[in-house]
Design an enzyme around this catalytic site. Sequence first.
Site, mmCIF file in Angstrom:
data_model
loop_
_atom_site.group_PDB
_atom_site.id
_atom_site.type_symbol
_atom_site.label_atom_id
_atom_site.label_comp_id
_atom_site.label_asym_id
_atom_site.label_seq_id
_atom_site.Cartn_x
_atom_site.Cartn_y
_atom_site.Cartn_z
ATOM 1 N N ASP A 106 0.841 -1.199 0.000
ATOM 2 C CA ASP A 106 0.000 0.000 0.000
ATOM 3 C C ASP A 106 0.878 1.251 0.000
ATOM 4 O O ASP A 106 2.036 1.206 0.411
ATOM 5 C CB ASP A 106 -0.884 0.037 1.261
HETATM 6 N N1 URA Z 1 -1.268 -5.919 3.828
HETATM 7 C C1 URA Z 1 -1.748 -4.668 3.844
HETATM 8 O O1 URA Z 1 -2.789 -4.405 4.433
HETATM 9 N N2 URA Z 1 -1.055 -3.723 3.187
HETATM 10 C C2 URA Z 1 0.112 -3.950 2.565
HETATM 11 O O2 URA Z 1 0.698 -3.041 2.018
HETATM 12 C C3 URA Z 1 0.600 -5.268 2.559
HETATM 13 C C4 URA Z 1 -0.110 -6.245 3.195
#
Ligand code: URA
Length: 237
Positions: A106
């Site tokens: 993310d």
């Molecule tokens: N899980 C998440 O919620 N975000 C990420 O970036 C990776 C795994």
Amino acid sequence: MKELMRLDKYLADMGVGTRSEVKVIIKKRRVQVNNEVVVDPNRKIIIGSDLVCFDGRDITYVQYEYYMLNKPAGVLSATEDKHTKTVIDLITTSKRKDLFPVGRLDKDTEGLLLITNDGDLAHSLLSPKKHVDKEYYAKVEGVVTNEDVEAFEKGLQVDEDFLAMPAKLNILSQGELSEITLIIQEGKFHQVKRMFEAVGKKVVYLKRLSMGTLKLDESLKPGEYRMVTDEELVLLK
Ligand code: URA
């Protein structure tokens, strides 16, 4: 089978210049193939067998590149974006146009991201069938409990459509803000955040520590990267 490649692509991939710069360089008779000057950018090169020289320097073709990036928050796990910096923009020492991130973190997540142009390796690391461990460190609002550990271990019903596979939750500290590590084998959209939401908690900081055998080099500050070593690569494959 021997792989053939156009001379201008060969030189551009190896960072001699852009495709159009390389065409000019070739026309100016600065490139030799097997010790003969070549003026045709379209000339097919047998990779690993033909000897390509530019201004007298041997240019060996490196097919795949592998970088370990400590992704900083605020950067997109994409190859290009009109408005926001991407993880590929951070790999400033490579001129290759075919690099991509293996999987996505993310925008606000930090940590290990493998950047490569090796599609086969990416596929084997991301394939759900391969059950590759991904370890995260997180700060979570609320007290993470042993019940959460058990629920994660059993396989958590994250929402109507998503039953997570068993995951290994490890509590590092408990408090208003708990610290944990979590190992999952899937990579669903916002998976770690959604797993904690399903037990009524909020992830406020998330960092990936490892993917398969590849561990984040903690000497890399967010935004920094280095080449994956041969040893790391052998283990990863
Ligand atoms: N899980 C998440 O919620 N975000 C990420 O970036 C990776 C795994």
